[in-house]
Write an enzyme that holds these catalytic residues in place. Structure first.
Site, PDB file in Angstrom:
ATOM      1  N   CYS A 118       0.867  -1.196   0.000  1.00  0.00           N
ATOM      2  CA  CYS A 118       0.000   0.000   0.000  1.00  0.00           C
ATOM      3  C   CYS A 118       0.897   1.237   0.000  1.00  0.00           C
ATOM      4  O   CYS A 118       2.123   1.129   0.114  1.00  0.00           O
ATOM      5  CB  CYS A 118      -0.863  -0.005   1.263  1.00  0.00           C
ATOM      6  SG  CYS A 118       0.174   0.047   2.751  1.00  0.00           S
ATOM      7  N   HIS A 155       5.455  -4.999   8.924  1.00  0.00           N
ATOM      8  CA  HIS A 155       5.471  -6.374   9.429  1.00  0.00           C
ATOM      9  C   HIS A 155       5.634  -7.377   8.288  1.00  0.00           C
ATOM     10  O   HIS A 155       4.675  -8.011   7.851  1.00  0.00           O
ATOM     11  CB  HIS A 155       4.186  -6.651  10.219  1.00  0.00           C
ATOM     12  CG  HIS A 155       4.183  -6.005  11.564  1.00  0.00           C
ATOM     13  ND1 HIS A 155       3.039  -5.709  12.269  1.00  0.00           N
ATOM     14  CD2 HIS A 155       5.206  -5.591  12.349  1.00  0.00           C
ATOM     15  CE1 HIS A 155       3.373  -5.141  13.423  1.00  0.00           C
ATOM     16  NE2 HIS A 155       4.672  -5.053  13.490  1.00  0.00           N
ATOM     17  N   HIS A 178       3.924   1.849  11.764  1.00  0.00           N
ATOM     18  CA  HIS A 178       2.805   1.660  12.699  1.00  0.00           C
ATOM     19  C   HIS A 178       2.652   2.802  13.686  1.00  0.00           C
ATOM     20  O   HIS A 178       1.675   2.851  14.421  1.00  0.00           O
ATOM     21  CB  HIS A 178       2.989   0.340  13.461  1.00  0.00           C
ATOM     22  CG  HIS A 178       3.100  -0.832  12.544  1.00  0.00           C
ATOM     23  ND1 HIS A 178       4.283  -1.456  12.275  1.00  0.00           N
ATOM     24  CD2 HIS A 178       2.160  -1.457  11.809  1.00  0.00           C
ATOM     25  CE1 HIS A 178       4.082  -2.422  11.403  1.00  0.00           C
ATOM     26  NE2 HIS A 178       2.808  -2.440  11.094  1.00  0.00           N
ATOM     27  N   GLU A 220       0.682  -0.506  16.550  1.00  0.00           N
ATOM     28  CA  GLU A 220      -0.142   0.668  16.200  1.00  0.00           C
ATOM     29  C   GLU A 220      -1.043   1.038  17.379  1.00  0.00           C
ATOM     30  O   GLU A 220      -1.221   2.220  17.700  1.00  0.00           O
ATOM     31  CB  GLU A 220      -0.992   0.364  14.954  1.00  0.00           C
ATOM     32  CG  GLU A 220      -1.827   1.567  14.551  1.00  0.00           C
ATOM     33  CD  GLU A 220      -2.811   1.267  13.435  1.00  0.00           C
ATOM     34  OE1 GLU A 220      -2.474   0.480  12.529  1.00  0.00           O
ATOM     35  OE2 GLU A 220      -3.919   1.831  13.473  1.00  0.00           O
ATOM     36  N   THR A 266      -6.182   0.781  12.114  1.00  0.00           N
ATOM     37  CA  THR A 266      -6.383   0.927  10.662  1.00  0.00           C
ATOM     38  C   THR A 266      -6.511  -0.394   9.898  1.00  0.00           C
ATOM     39  O   THR A 266      -6.981  -0.407   8.759  1.00  0.00           O
ATOM     40  CB  THR A 266      -5.192   1.687  10.031  1.00  0.00           C
ATOM     41  OG1 THR A 266      -3.995   0.985  10.365  1.00  0.00           O
ATOM     42  CG2 THR A 266      -5.109   3.114  10.517  1.00  0.00           C
ATOM     43  N   CYS A 271      -8.200   1.719   6.987  1.00  0.00           N
ATOM     44  CA  CYS A 271      -7.684   2.470   5.832  1.00  0.00           C
ATOM     45  C   CYS A 271      -8.154   1.877   4.498  1.00  0.00           C
ATOM     46  O   CYS A 271      -8.636   0.737   4.443  1.00  0.00           O
ATOM     47  CB  CYS A 271      -6.167   2.508   5.892  1.00  0.00           C
ATOM     48  SG  CYS A 271      -5.420   0.945   5.438  1.00  0.00           S
ATOM     49  N   SER A 285       1.598  -9.757  10.684  1.00  0.00           N
ATOM     50  CA  SER A 285       0.955  -8.709   9.879  1.00  0.00           C
ATOM     51  C   SER A 285      -0.556  -8.741  10.100  1.00  0.00           C
ATOM     52  O   SER A 285      -1.243  -9.667   9.662  1.00  0.00           O
ATOM     53  CB  SER A 285       1.279  -8.920   8.395  1.00  0.00           C
ATOM     54  OG  SER A 285       0.373  -8.200   7.594  1.00  0.00           O
ATOM     55  N   SER A 303       1.756  -5.371   3.492  1.00  0.00           N
ATOM     56  CA  SER A 303       3.191  -5.296   3.762  1.00  0.00           C
ATOM     57  C   SER A 303       3.983  -6.369   3.007  1.00  0.00           C
ATOM     58  O   SER A 303       5.200  -6.453   3.155  1.00  0.00           O
ATOM     59  CB  SER A 303       3.436  -5.429   5.270  1.00  0.00           C
ATOM     60  OG  SER A 303       2.716  -6.538   5.787  1.00  0.00           O
TER      61      SER A 303
END
Ligand code: SF4
Length: 382
Positions: A86, A115, A148, A200, A238, A268, A296, A340
């Protein structure tokens, strides 16, 4: 499904070419057990022991070959689109690369930048040093904060130690931090919907430690004791599963009808899009493979999303994690990758599956992405 053609042969007779011809295009596996050698010729008594050992080896190979035989065949591979990196992950990796370019190794990074084991190993090879805590970073060195995000306490500690900090926090995580500060300043109890222990969540909770509480499930909502039930707000990690997070948010709204929601979605765009795309491939597949590392969050949510659609799904770091038993009788496989996971890993998975028989690869694109985040000023080109 095509069947494999397995040839097991003892002795030294050459069988590969005739076996391949007899297989008629099907995948062929040949096993050759050698029972005689120059030091132990065929006519010596020792050859008998060698022959018995060869027989035992062939017997041991049998079950392995049967699993392989059940796993080979012609298949359809459906690639979920979007998948893989992303904008926030692209940006975080680029930040570490730029710092490495500008000042050379070592470059310290607090926590894994994203991650994923491949990303971390690649940057380590190039001179990044990943640490768990700032105490492992030498005074005055440069440190990158991961995608994060970090709590204000970590930023203050870095400043106190004279560290040159470069912030790779994803702007969409920073947005949630800003919401936490705003709600807390207005006197709200802020319920953060998320998973305990995730970096996060630790960073976001650190924005207003006295005013925030973590809720992981709808059951947790019953335990909330706000001073003023009219002043409850909620935010989200997120990378949650959209439907699960909405269930918890629904429980909050039911118990606190005046609860304030985030101004715009906290989950997100990348998380939402990848979940939508994995649902699309799961609808046509008998098995879903998701490239991503075990820590992840968004990759794990993709596995759960496919499973909720009724399809067996597995998280794999790369092709080596694929188990032959998963593939028996499966003719259509959906493939996705967490935000990721590098795009190259998907290529490697496709190549590995192509080694088990002819594959017909197509994409199911549910939306396209064009989001790009600018780099922080410390690494922007002049
Ligand atoms: S998954 Fe979402 S929040 Fe996380 S880095 Fe990517 S865009 Fe940012």
């Amino acid at each position: 499904m095509e069947e494999a053609f397995v040839v097991a042969a003892a002795g030294t007779a050459a069988v590969a070419a005739p076996a391949a011809a007899a297989a008629g295009g099907r995948p062929v596996a040949g096993v050759r057990a050698v029972s005689d050698t120059p030091r132990r010729p065929l006519r010596s008594p020792a050859a008998l022991a060698g022959g018995l050992r060869a027989l035992r080896s062939l017997r041991a190979a049998g079950p392995v070959l049967s699993r392989w035989g059940a796993a080979v065949g012609r298949r359809r591979l459906l690639l979920a689109g979007p998948r893989s990196f992303c904008a926030g992950v692209d940006r975080a990796i680029e930040i570490v690369e730029k710092v490495l370019e500008r000042q050379g190794p070592p470059v310290y990074v607090r926590k894994q930048i994203v991650h994923n084991t491949h990303v971390v190993a690649d940057l380590e090879r190039r001179g990044a040093v990943f640490v768990d805590e700032l105490s492992e970073v030498p005074d005055g060195a440069c440190v990158v904060f991961s995608a994060h995000g970090v709590s204000p306490a970590v930023r203050q500690e870095a400043a106190r130690r004279g560290l040159a900090a470069v912030d790779a926090t994803c702007p969409l995580v920073s947005k949630v931090h800003a919401e936490a500060r705003r709600f807390a300043a207005e006197g709200y109890l802020v319920a953060l919907i998320g998973h305990a222990g995730h970096e996060e969540v630790e960073g976001t909770m650190g924005e207003a430690p006295g005013a925030m509480v973590l809720v992981e499930t709808a059951d947790d909502v019953a335990g909330l004791r706000p001073r003023d039930p009219g002043k409850v707000a909620y935010l989200m990690q997120t990378t949650l599963a959209v439907d699960e997070a909405e269930e918890v948010a629904g429980a909050l709204r039911e118990r606190f009808p005046a609860a304030r929601a985030p101004g715009s979605d906290d989950i997100c765009y990348a998380t939402t899009n990848r979940q939508q795309a994995v649902r699309a491939v799961a609808a046509e597949a008998e098995l879903v493979l998701v490239a991503g590392s075990a820590n992840s969050s968004n990759s794990l949510r993709l596995v759960e999303t496919a499973e909720r659609a009724g399809v067996p799904a597995h998280l794999i770091d790369g092709p080596a994690d694929i188990q032959l038993g998963w593939l028996a009788g499966v003719s259509t496989i959906g493939i996705s990758a967490g935000a990721s996971a590098p795009p190259a890993v998907v290529g490697q998975i496709v190549a590995a599956l192509a080694g088990l028989g002819p594959v017909d690869v197509s994409e199911r694109v549910t939306t396209t992405e064009s989001i790009h985040f600018s780099l922080p000023k410390e690494v922007r080109s002049p």
